[in-house]
Design an enzyme around this catalytic site. Structure first.
Site, PDB file in Angstrom:
ATOM      1  N   TYR A   1      50.663  -3.321 -13.002  1.00 38.29           N
ATOM      2  CA  TYR A   1      49.426  -2.550 -13.094  1.00 38.29           C
ATOM      3  C   TYR A   1      48.941  -2.179 -11.687  1.00 38.29           C
ATOM      4  O   TYR A   1      48.555  -1.037 -11.423  1.00 38.29           O
ATOM      5  CB  TYR A   1      48.374  -3.385 -13.833  1.00 38.29           C
ATOM      6  CG  TYR A   1      47.076  -2.672 -14.119  1.00 38.29           C
ATOM      7  CD1 TYR A   1      46.957  -1.794 -15.188  1.00 38.29           C
ATOM      8  CD2 TYR A   1      45.943  -2.892 -13.329  1.00 38.29           C
ATOM      9  CE1 TYR A   1      45.752  -1.148 -15.460  1.00 38.29           C
ATOM     10  CE2 TYR A   1      44.746  -2.254 -13.593  1.00 38.29           C
ATOM     11  CZ  TYR A   1      44.646  -1.385 -14.664  1.00 38.29           C
ATOM     12  OH  TYR A   1      43.455  -0.748 -14.925  1.00 38.29           O
TER      13      TYR A   1
ATOM     14  N   SER B   1      41.674   2.347 -10.245  1.00 33.71           N
ATOM     15  CA  SER B   1      41.237   0.975 -10.537  1.00 33.71           C
ATOM     16  C   SER B   1      40.836   0.294  -9.233  1.00 33.71           C
ATOM     17  O   SER B   1      41.166   0.769  -8.141  1.00 33.71           O
ATOM     18  CB  SER B   1      42.411   0.226 -11.180  1.00 33.71           C
ATOM     19  OG  SER B   1      42.194  -1.171 -11.175  1.00 33.71           O
TER      20      SER B   1
HETATM   21  P1  NAP Z   1      41.361   0.641 -23.321  1.00 34.35           P
HETATM   22  O1  NAP Z   1      40.186   0.540 -24.222  1.00 34.35           O
HETATM   23  O2  NAP Z   1      42.489  -0.298 -23.474  1.00 34.35           O
HETATM   24  O3  NAP Z   1      41.859   2.142 -23.299  1.00 34.35           O
HETATM   25  C1  NAP Z   1      43.163   2.514 -22.941  1.00 34.35           C
HETATM   26  C2  NAP Z   1      43.469   3.815 -23.637  1.00 34.35           C
HETATM   27  O4  NAP Z   1      44.824   4.209 -23.323  1.00 34.35           O
HETATM   28  C3  NAP Z   1      43.396   3.669 -25.140  1.00 34.35           C
HETATM   29  O5  NAP Z   1      42.901   4.852 -25.705  1.00 34.35           O
HETATM   30  C4  NAP Z   1      44.853   3.471 -25.497  1.00 34.35           C
HETATM   31  O6  NAP Z   1      45.178   3.772 -26.826  1.00 34.35           O
HETATM   32  C5  NAP Z   1      45.475   4.464 -24.553  1.00 34.35           C
HETATM   33  N1  NAP Z   1      46.906   4.267 -24.520  1.00 34.35           N
HETATM   34  C6  NAP Z   1      47.587   3.194 -24.074  1.00 34.35           C
HETATM   35  N2  NAP Z   1      48.892   3.368 -24.286  1.00 34.35           N
HETATM   36  C7  NAP Z   1      49.044   4.587 -24.885  1.00 34.35           C
HETATM   37  C8  NAP Z   1      50.144   5.327 -25.346  1.00 34.35           C
HETATM   38  N3  NAP Z   1      51.392   4.860 -25.260  1.00 34.35           N
HETATM   39  N4  NAP Z   1      49.932   6.535 -25.915  1.00 34.35           N
HETATM   40  C9  NAP Z   1      48.671   7.026 -26.034  1.00 34.35           C
HETATM   41  N5  NAP Z   1      47.579   6.365 -25.605  1.00 34.35           N
HETATM   42  C10 NAP Z   1      47.773   5.156 -25.034  1.00 34.35           C
HETATM   43  O7  NAP Z   1      40.852   0.382 -21.848  1.00 34.35           O
HETATM   44  P2  NAP Z   1      39.938   1.249 -20.883  1.00 34.35           P
HETATM   45  O8  NAP Z   1      39.280   0.298 -19.993  1.00 34.35           O
HETATM   46  O9  NAP Z   1      39.121   2.235 -21.629  1.00 34.35           O
HETATM   47  O10 NAP Z   1      41.068   1.989 -20.038  1.00 34.35           O
HETATM   48  C11 NAP Z   1      41.019   3.352 -19.709  1.00 34.35           C
HETATM   49  C12 NAP Z   1      41.604   3.542 -18.323  1.00 34.35           C
HETATM   50  O11 NAP Z   1      40.745   2.912 -17.391  1.00 34.35           O
HETATM   51  C13 NAP Z   1      42.978   2.907 -18.134  1.00 34.35           C
HETATM   52  O12 NAP Z   1      43.787   3.735 -17.325  1.00 34.35           O
HETATM   53  C14 NAP Z   1      42.644   1.627 -17.408  1.00 34.35           C
HETATM   54  O13 NAP Z   1      43.718   1.151 -16.660  1.00 34.35           O
HETATM   55  C15 NAP Z   1      41.506   2.091 -16.549  1.00 34.35           C
HETATM   56  N6  NAP Z   1      40.654   1.060 -15.987  1.00 34.35           N
HETATM   57  C16 NAP Z   1      39.939   0.230 -16.784  1.00 34.35           C
HETATM   58  C17 NAP Z   1      39.133  -0.729 -16.201  1.00 34.35           C
HETATM   59  C18 NAP Z   1      38.317  -1.687 -16.989  1.00 34.35           C
HETATM   60  O14 NAP Z   1      37.738  -2.598 -16.404  1.00 34.35           O
HETATM   61  N7  NAP Z   1      38.207  -1.564 -18.286  1.00 34.35           N
HETATM   62  C19 NAP Z   1      39.061  -0.830 -14.823  1.00 34.35           C
HETATM   63  C20 NAP Z   1      39.806   0.033 -14.044  1.00 34.35           C
HETATM   64  C21 NAP Z   1      40.589   0.982 -14.641  1.00 34.35           C
HETATM   65  P3  NAP Z   1      45.246   2.573 -27.927  1.00 34.35           P
HETATM   66  O15 NAP Z   1      43.823   2.265 -28.286  1.00 34.35           O
HETATM   67  O16 NAP Z   1      46.037   3.188 -29.023  1.00 34.35           O
HETATM   68  O17 NAP Z   1      45.939   1.422 -27.276  1.00 34.35           O
END
Ligand code: NAP
Length: 253
Positions: free
Chosen positions: A158, A145
């Site tokens: 986080y 991140s």
């Molecule tokens: P997201 O749509 O919230 O995706 C998060 C994923 O993690 C979802 O599939 C979620 O499943 C899964 N997850 C969370 N808790 C879980 C659990 N206990 N068991 C199984 N799966 C679980 O957000 P995203 O942006 O795509 O995030 C993906 C990664 O990118 C994360 O590590 C996030 O920190 C990182 N990231 C995102 C951004 C951004 O700007 N969006 C920036 C930097 C890093 P559910 O749908 O069931 O909750």
């Protein structure tokens, strides 16, 4: 140089958090690059499966709650049965809890660290053990991140977890590079997914963020595809322990 070095044809990838957002984008990109994809999620990945079925790619899901560390052996076993040997692991699943630092509870702290940090390490360890044992190597891509570099606001657990992801990426690379295992990370900038829904709804914070992104827009799951394919491919054979920012220029400011 042949562009075949970027192909994932014949390879099998495990992607956590495969039902939505960046994880879904990576699954689709990997399948388009020729990989068999196994999505790990706590609920159905039907939408991801449908997107991959459009071009007749291979996708299977493993349902598992990634807050439960005891499920690791089952995840490794089921993933290994789907298409044979697993070659690539993407630790994408993660959670964020927004709260003033003064009010963060230990319960919330532990839940974030557990999924974003502890699971990332021990799932990587479980696959790395199989790769060290068979001597054929593998690729691990962790999702870091901007808060692997910066402090952020109202998300201290986080930030701790994502700073750890960047550190662990280097630590794992140092020990496993000699086993032909590449451990690297991608640090997404501000991407339009569920993770940032509340930020994007907050007019003032959204404006502050957008005005600081040189590219002038939020990123999308498709923006991650190129970096994710590169780090999973033979083209990245000599890339170890690096965190590649895909951030619209955020860190350049
Ligand atoms: P997201 O749509 O919230 O995706 C998060 C994923 O993690 C979802 O599939 C979620 O499943 C899964 N997850 C969370 N808790 C879980 C659990 N206990 N068991 C199984 N799966 C679980 O957000 P995203 O942006 O795509 O995030 C993906 C990664 O990118 C994360 O590590 C996030 O920190 C990182 N990231 C995102 C951004 C951004 O700007 N969006 C920036 C930097 C890093 P559910 O749908 O069931 O909750």
């Amino acid at each position: 140089m042949s562009l075949n070095m970027f192909s994932l044809e014949g390879k099998t990838a495990v992607v956590t958090g495969a039902n939505t957002g960046l994880g879904q984008g990576i699954c689709v990109a990997y399948a388009q690059a020729g990989a068999n994809v196994i999505g790990v999620a706590r609920r159905s990945c039907q939408e991801t499966a449908d997107k991959i079925a459009v071009f007749s790619g291979n996708f299977t899901e493993v349902i598992a709650d990634l807050s439960d560390i005891s499920l690791i052996p089952r995840i490794v076993e089921e993933a290994g049965k789907a298409y044979g040997r697993v070659d690539i692991l993407v630790n994408n699943a993660g959670i964020i809890k927004r709260c003033d630092a003064a009010d963060v509870t230990m319960e919330d702290w532990d839940s974030v660290i557990n999924i974003n940090e502890k699971m990332v390490f021990f799932l990587s360890q479980a696959f790395a053990k199989t790769w060290i044992a068979d001597g054929k190597g593998g690729k691990i891509i962790n999702i870091a991140s901007m808060l692997s570099y910066q402090g952020g606001i109202r998300v201290p657990a986080y930030t701790a977890s994502k700073s750890a992801v960047m550190g662990m990426t280097k630590a794992m690379a140092n020990e496993w590079a000699s086993h032909n295992i590449n451990v690297n990370a991608i640090a997404p900038g501000y991407m339009a997914t569920n993770n940032t829904e509340n930020l994007r709804k907050d007019g003032q914070r959204s404006e502050e963020i957008l005005s600081r992104i040189p590219a002038g827009r939020w990123g999308t799951p498709e923006d991650i595809a190129g970096a994710a394919i590169f780090l999973a491919s033979d083209a990245a054979a000599y890339v170890h322990g690096f965190t590649l920012a895909v951030d619209g220029g955020w860190l350049a400011r």
